[in-house]
Scaffold this active site. Structure first.
Site, mmCIF file in Angstrom:
data_model
loop_
_atom_site.group_PDB
_atom_site.id
_atom_site.type_symbol
_atom_site.label_atom_id
_atom_site.label_comp_id
_atom_site.label_asym_id
_atom_site.label_seq_id
_atom_site.Cartn_x
_atom_site.Cartn_y
_atom_site.Cartn_z
ATOM 1 N N LYS A 139 0.960 -1.087 -0.011
ATOM 2 C CA LYS A 139 -0.049 -0.086 0.040
ATOM 3 C C LYS A 139 0.831 1.098 0.009
ATOM 4 O O LYS A 139 1.942 1.377 0.851
ATOM 5 C CB LYS A 139 -0.891 0.150 1.168
ATOM 6 C CG LYS A 139 -1.966 1.102 1.465
ATOM 7 C CD LYS A 139 -2.495 0.949 2.586
ATOM 8 C CE LYS A 139 -3.794 2.306 2.843
ATOM 9 N NZ LYS A 139 -4.776 1.931 4.019
ATOM 10 N N SER A 156 -9.661 1.861 2.775
ATOM 11 C CA SER A 156 -8.725 2.725 1.938
ATOM 12 C C SER A 156 -7.820 1.867 1.345
ATOM 13 O O SER A 156 -6.983 2.259 0.213
ATOM 14 C CB SER A 156 -8.185 3.796 2.899
ATOM 15 O OG SER A 156 -6.964 3.209 3.775
ATOM 16 N N SER A 172 -9.896 -0.415 6.995
ATOM 17 C CA SER A 172 -9.193 -0.355 5.725
ATOM 18 C C SER A 172 -8.662 -1.553 5.233
ATOM 19 O O SER A 172 -8.223 -1.725 4.065
ATOM 20 C CB SER A 172 -8.270 0.766 5.516
ATOM 21 O OG SER A 172 -9.135 2.010 5.415
HETATM 22 N N1 GLN Z 1 -13.275 4.345 6.422
HETATM 23 C C1 GLN Z 1 -12.574 4.556 7.420
HETATM 24 C C2 GLN Z 1 -12.240 6.300 7.371
HETATM 25 O O1 GLN Z 1 -12.502 6.780 6.140
HETATM 26 C C3 GLN Z 1 -11.381 3.750 7.794
HETATM 27 C C4 GLN Z 1 -10.166 4.103 6.992
HETATM 28 C C5 GLN Z 1 -8.911 3.282 7.391
HETATM 29 O O2 GLN Z 1 -9.082 2.290 7.990
HETATM 30 N N2 GLN Z 1 -7.837 3.713 7.040
HETATM 31 O O3 GLN Z 1 -11.530 6.698 8.184
#
Ligand code: GLN
Length: 498
Positions: free
Chosen positions: A80, A155, A179
């Site tokens: 990532k 994400s 994410s």
């Molecule tokens: N969807 C969540 C957010 O927007 C989680 C994102 C994540 O785990 N990095 O913060």
């Protein structure tokens, strides 16, 4: 020559083929690099560096030639784009860091490299890991290989889509509020978010430091175990929240037999808790149907299902969306146009330079969170929002401890629906936030959680079963997922055309 195409092999299979000299790491890297170019339309890679990947593969082949045989030796992986890597740009999906070259590797990256894995490239993600559909990436949308008109989740959307499309056998991801688990569910792959502090955060571009956690994403629990064994472990000199708890052999945990288990019932005695709050009207019926049939498979395997309650589940959304932006506003203050990344070309004075730099280079969702975070931390609001959220966070963690007196593992859906179409929720931040309902509480409590492919729902899109364990129970989670994957083949399904 290998018996099946390299891209159809998982981590363990590919490592064995390389060790047995049926193929080589160089051949595997070349094959997967060609495949990355062939499937550019998926928007999963933000950067490749063929020369560097092939040099790493050559070095791995030399280790194989010298007689080394280890679980990741020569296997190409991708990271990532939130992990800093030497030789590849690291952007965190943001214009702020476009072209940024890190002088060092994140701990997770160097641990995987030391285990002999080859870095194939950097994977698309939501800007600074804020999002649920990869549509907050400043560079391009990533597409779900099961239906390219849909999001891969976020994400870590690029990581999930790359593994699902067989561009790479495994990838790293990060999970702050879901994410790893949610994109794994949306793309029909397996992912695990370890206990907070289990993997080092050193070299992970920070979003919300008290929640951020790295983890592996792969086709199977067994492959996740192989990666996690290399990724986990203390890094206390470089990450003050790294847990001083020795790494485990998670691959060994896969087949460790439970007391009272039989060949037909490998999970005999396992109590799976089903929180009432995860099975209510908020979850789409197609998702619930797939989750329920996975749970009956678990009963076949010997597990017993127990009704439990996590009464503050609903509060996890407001609590997370106060704490995560608060920490983000603080972490992102370092992007001031001086020390890292973008700087506005023209400005009147220092304050104007800050303003223009940050307005130009942060996307709308990141700006929104900086404003929310600054607000909830400001004098007069700190007690009303931030402190309250911290108190409820503690209660949420206590609810889990209460639940774990009744069960060993908690199960439910990962997300309330299958992957939505690209653009469907882009204009509505609340719609994105609400879709995080089943993953946020685990993150707030710092517990390990995983997503296991459990069938298909609406529009034939994958559904994930979420498994949550108590602190440091990664081995038990992987064992529980592995037993299911020995009995089912949802994790082996491939999207058409890949
Ligand atoms: N969807 C969540 C957010 O927007 C989680 C994102 C994540 O785990 N990095 O913060």
């Amino acid at each position: 020559m290998s018996l099946k195409p390299i891209h159809d092999m998982g981590v363990a299979e590919l490592a064995a083929a390389i060790a047995d000299k049926k193929t080589s790491s160089v051949e595997a890297a070349q094959h997967l690099l060609a495949r990355a170019r062939q499937h550019e339309h998926l928007g999963v890679y933000l950067a490749l560096n063929e020369d560097l990947s092939l040099a790493q593969a050559k070095a791995a082949d030399a280790r194989v030639a010298a007689g080394e045989r280890t679980p990741l030796l020569g296997v190409p992986l991708a990271h990532k784009d939130i992990f800093v890597t030497r030789g590849f740009p690291t952007t965190a999906g943001s214009k702020m860091l476009a072209g940024y070259q890190s002088p060092f590797d994140a701990t997770v990256v160097s641990q995987l490299a030391a285990a002999g894995a080859v870095t194939l490239g950097k994977l698309n993600c939501d800007e600074f890991a804020m999002g649920s559909g990869n549509d907050n990436s400043a560079f391009s949308a990533a597409h779900n290989p099961w239906d390219v008109s849909r999001v891969p989740g976020g994400s870590s959307g690029g990581s999930a889509a790359a593994v699902a499309a067989r561009l790479v056998p495994a990838a790293t991801g990060t999970d702050t509020g879901g994410s790893i688990r949610q994109p794994a569910a949306f793309c029909g792959i397996t992912g695990i978010k370890p206990t907070y502090g289990r993997c080092s955060r050193y070299g992970m571009v920070a979003f919300a430091s008290s929640l951020d956690q790295a983890g592996p994403m792969a086709r199977s629990a067994a492959d996740c175990a192989a990666l996690l064994t290399a990724m986990a472990g203390p890094d206390i000199d470089r990450d003050s929240t790294s847990l001083d708890h020795p790494a485990e052999d998670y691959s060994a945990a896969l087949t460790r037999s439970r007391e009272g288990a039989t060949a037909a019932q490998p999970l005999k005695g396992l109590r799976i808790g089903l929180p009432a709050e995860f099975f209510g009207a908020g979850c789409a019926p197609d998702v619930l149907a797939a989750v329920r049939s996975a749970l009956s498979e678990y009963e076949q395997l010997g597990a017993t299902l127990v009704d439990i309650s996590l009464p503050r589940t609903e509060l996890s959304i407001p609590v997370y969306y106060v704490i995560a932006p608060a920490e983000a506003s603080s972490n992102l203050s370092r992007f001031d146009g001086v020390k890292f990344g973008h700087r506005a070309r023209q400005y009147d004075d220092l304050i104007d330079m800050y303003k223009k730099t940050r307005s130009e280079a942060f996307g709308p969702e990141v700006q929104r969170r900086i404003m929310i975070g600054t607000y909830v931390l400001s004098h007069g609001y700190y007690d009303a929002y931030y402190l309250q959220a911290q108190k409820i966070r503690r209660l949420i963690a206590q609810d889990f401890q209460q639940a774990f007196t009744q069960c060993d593992v908690i199960a439910g859906p990962v997300a309330p629906s299958v992957a939505w179409t690209i653009g469907e929720k882009s204009a509505d931040p609340m719609a994105n936030y609400l879709a995080d309902i089943y993953t946020l509480s685990t993150s707030l409590a710092g517990l390990p959680g995983m997503s296991v492919p459990a069938g298909f729902g609406a529009a034939n899109m994958p559904v994930g079963l979420q498994l949550v364990g108590n602190y440091f129970k990664e081995g038990e989670l992987l064992h529980t997922a592995h037993a299911f994957q020995q009995a089912t083949d949802w994790h082996l399904k491939t999207p058409q055309g890949y």
